[in-house]
Scaffold this motif. Sequence first.
Motif, PDB file in Angstrom:
ATOM      1  N   UNK A 226       5.216 -33.730   9.318  1.00 19.52           N
ATOM      2  CA  UNK A 226       4.416 -33.738   8.021  1.00 19.52           C
ATOM      3  C   UNK A 226       4.143 -32.339   7.963  1.00 19.52           C
ATOM      4  N   UNK A 227       3.269 -32.068   9.708  1.00 19.81           N
ATOM      5  CA  UNK A 227       3.036 -30.392   9.571  1.00 19.81           C
ATOM      6  C   UNK A 227       3.961 -28.901   8.826  1.00 19.81           C
ATOM      7  N   UNK A 228       5.082 -30.045   9.505  1.00 14.04           N
ATOM      8  CA  UNK A 228       5.816 -28.588   8.496  1.00 14.04           C
ATOM      9  C   UNK A 228       6.077 -28.658   6.779  1.00 14.04           C
ATOM     10  N   UNK A 229       5.428 -30.206   6.346  1.00 19.70           N
ATOM     11  CA  UNK A 229       5.443 -30.635   5.122  1.00 19.70           C
ATOM     12  C   UNK A 229       4.529 -29.737   4.486  1.00 19.70           C
ATOM     13  N   UNK A 230       3.355 -29.779   4.774  1.00 25.76           N
ATOM     14  CA  UNK A 230       2.149 -29.456   4.324  1.00 25.76           C
ATOM     15  C   UNK A 230       2.229 -27.637   4.514  1.00 25.76           C
ATOM     16  N   UNK A 231       3.531 -27.558   5.799  1.00 23.28           N
ATOM     17  CA  UNK A 231       3.617 -25.807   5.267  1.00 23.28           C
ATOM     18  C   UNK A 231       4.577 -24.807   4.128  1.00 23.28           C
ATOM     19  N   UNK A 232       5.563 -26.266   4.416  1.00 26.14           N
ATOM     20  CA  UNK A 232       6.536 -25.916   2.992  1.00 26.14           C
ATOM     21  C   UNK A 232       4.973 -26.319   1.196  1.00 26.14           C
ATOM     22  N   UNK A 233       4.737 -26.963   1.345  1.00 27.65           N
ATOM     23  CA  UNK A 233       4.299 -27.940   0.474  1.00 27.65           C
ATOM     24  C   UNK A 233       2.776 -26.217   0.051  1.00 27.65           C
ATOM     25  N   UNK A 234       2.630 -25.606   1.386  1.00 29.97           N
ATOM     26  CA  UNK A 234       1.533 -24.846   0.669  1.00 29.97           C
ATOM     27  C   UNK A 234       1.853 -23.514  -0.150  1.00 29.97           C
ATOM     28  N   UNK A 235       3.470 -22.685   0.633  1.00 30.02           N
ATOM     29  CA  UNK A 235       4.240 -21.562  -0.017  1.00 30.02           C
ATOM     30  C   UNK A 235       4.521 -22.248  -1.235  1.00 30.02           C
ATOM     31  N   UNK A 236       4.977 -23.340  -1.487  1.00 25.35           N
ATOM     32  CA  UNK A 236       5.273 -24.025  -3.009  1.00 25.35           C
ATOM     33  C   UNK A 236       4.243 -23.590  -3.763  1.00 25.35           C
ATOM     34  N   UNK A 237       3.372 -24.124  -3.747  1.00 24.11           N
ATOM     35  CA  UNK A 237       1.897 -24.095  -3.916  1.00 24.11           C
ATOM     36  C   UNK A 237       2.056 -22.296  -4.942  1.00 24.11           C
ATOM     37  N   UNK A 238       2.085 -21.781  -3.340  1.00 21.39           N
ATOM     38  CA  UNK A 238       1.742 -20.250  -3.995  1.00 21.39           C
ATOM     39  C   UNK A 238       2.675 -20.211  -5.051  1.00 21.39           C
ATOM     40  N   UNK A 239       4.069 -19.995  -4.621  1.00 28.98           N
ATOM     41  CA  UNK A 239       4.522 -19.538  -5.498  1.00 28.98           C
ATOM     42  C   UNK A 239       4.635 -20.648  -6.947  1.00 28.98           C
ATOM     43  N   UNK A 240       4.172 -21.558  -7.572  1.00 33.66           N
ATOM     44  CA  UNK A 240       3.690 -22.044  -8.341  1.00 33.66           C
ATOM     45  C   UNK A 240       2.626 -21.917  -9.564  1.00 33.66           C
ATOM     46  N   UNK A 241       2.130 -20.548  -8.542  1.00 34.43           N
ATOM     47  CA  UNK A 241       0.444 -20.511  -8.769  1.00 34.43           C
ATOM     48  C   UNK A 241       0.481 -20.104 -10.410  1.00 34.43           C
ATOM     49  N   UNK A 242       1.016 -18.513 -10.256  1.00 33.60           N
ATOM     50  CA  UNK A 242       1.075 -17.682 -11.876  1.00 33.60           C
ATOM     51  C   UNK A 242       2.032 -18.492 -12.721  1.00 33.60           C
TER      52      UNK A 242
END
Length: 407
Positions: free
Chosen positions: A287-303
């Motif tokens: 779950x920690x690995x998934x949360x890390x990946x999720x945060x990166x994806x979230x930042x990619x999708x922000x703009x």
Amino acid sequence: MSVVGLDLGLQNSVIAAAGRGGVDVILNGNSNRLNPTMVNFDESRKMGEQVSGSTPVSKFKTTIKYMKRLVGLAFDDPRAKKEMEKVPYQCVPITHASGGPPSIAVKVFFNGEDKILPVEQVLGMMVHHMGMVAAKKAAEESGIRGADNIKKLIPQDWVIAIPPYYTDAQRRAVLSGCEIVGITGVQRLMHENTATALAYGIFKDIRKEFTKENPTNVMFIDMGASAYTVTIAVFEPGKLIIKSANFDEDLGGRDFDQAIANWLADKFSEKFKNKLSGDPKTKPKVMLKLLDAAEKAKKTLSPQGVKEASINLECLMDDLDFNVMLSSSEYEALCTPLLAKLEGPVQKCLEEAKLTSKDLAAVEIVGGSTRIGFVKKKLMEILNVNNLSTTMNADESVARGAALQSA
Ligand code: ATP
């Protein structure tokens, strides 16, 4: 060292000092302005950016974070229970000679032995670390050397920002955590939203931009890692009045990460259903690995305009790699329940201040999570405005305001 202002965020801490020339954020040894709010206990103790790379995932049992949400709460407090479910390290109750309900301590294996540390002490260690960031910078600038001499440069006077939802017990616990580590010069604990409003208004006031006849109403919207706060401040010459403040303690960037991580876990289980040794959601490291990946994806999708994010995880679980695309529309759909929580505090703030959005001179957004494109869009819809103001540094406004309060 002059008086410093400290923003002790759930995820990032920032320290600033006010001087004659204005206010400066103090850079850490890597020349970064943000310091991860975490303490790792292993052979040695590491804090902030010293906790590098994959350590928070690989050493999750000894990497303590989220202290801000545990400090000062009784072990049995429902808020503490909810928070303790989110952390992968072990929390234990600790009793006090002075009586009262047990509070929270963390159990870590450090220096070859098991240790039980009150959570306020761990928070204090982070404050001390931020003091060392300031001390090292001051030493570098004045050519002072030697560990003992550098320690003497730890600031003596502090203003520390705290969330507006803290109780008296939580405030006392922050002060007690500071005292345990030898930080005794905390002049004041200041609400984070007041700090932001002060940082916004102080130089405008000096430039005489406010008038008594037409007080300037500004709404500040702050969404960081764990909480969402809406504040209306009124500025007049020499005066800052907080008219209203409302918050949702359970709405922040980590909730967006969790929504994506849960989606990823479901996709992974679906794809490899016959090959998995268990449910990925029950495995903290996965779950920690998934949360890390999720945060990166979230930042990619922000703009706005970015259509998808590619997520690639090697050896996620049972030696299986996992590669998946998350589209912006899927992401927004996952976060619909979170977006629905944005309106309440905005409307309550307007009602309590007896204002409408037309009375606002500006709506300033701060906090890392206000960078999410559809959060901004939703806020504009709620307020029926065409734009939100981003004249303040989203990551630094709280520390800057706290430093200015101390100046
Ligand atoms: P809190 O205010 O709850 O104490 P904090 O002060 O540590 O938390 P911030 O540093 O303001 O919070 O913001 C951190 C949050 O902002 C994290 O959830 C992070 O993922 C998110 N964030 C930062 N940059 C972006 C971005 N470009 N897009 C989306 N989210 C972002």
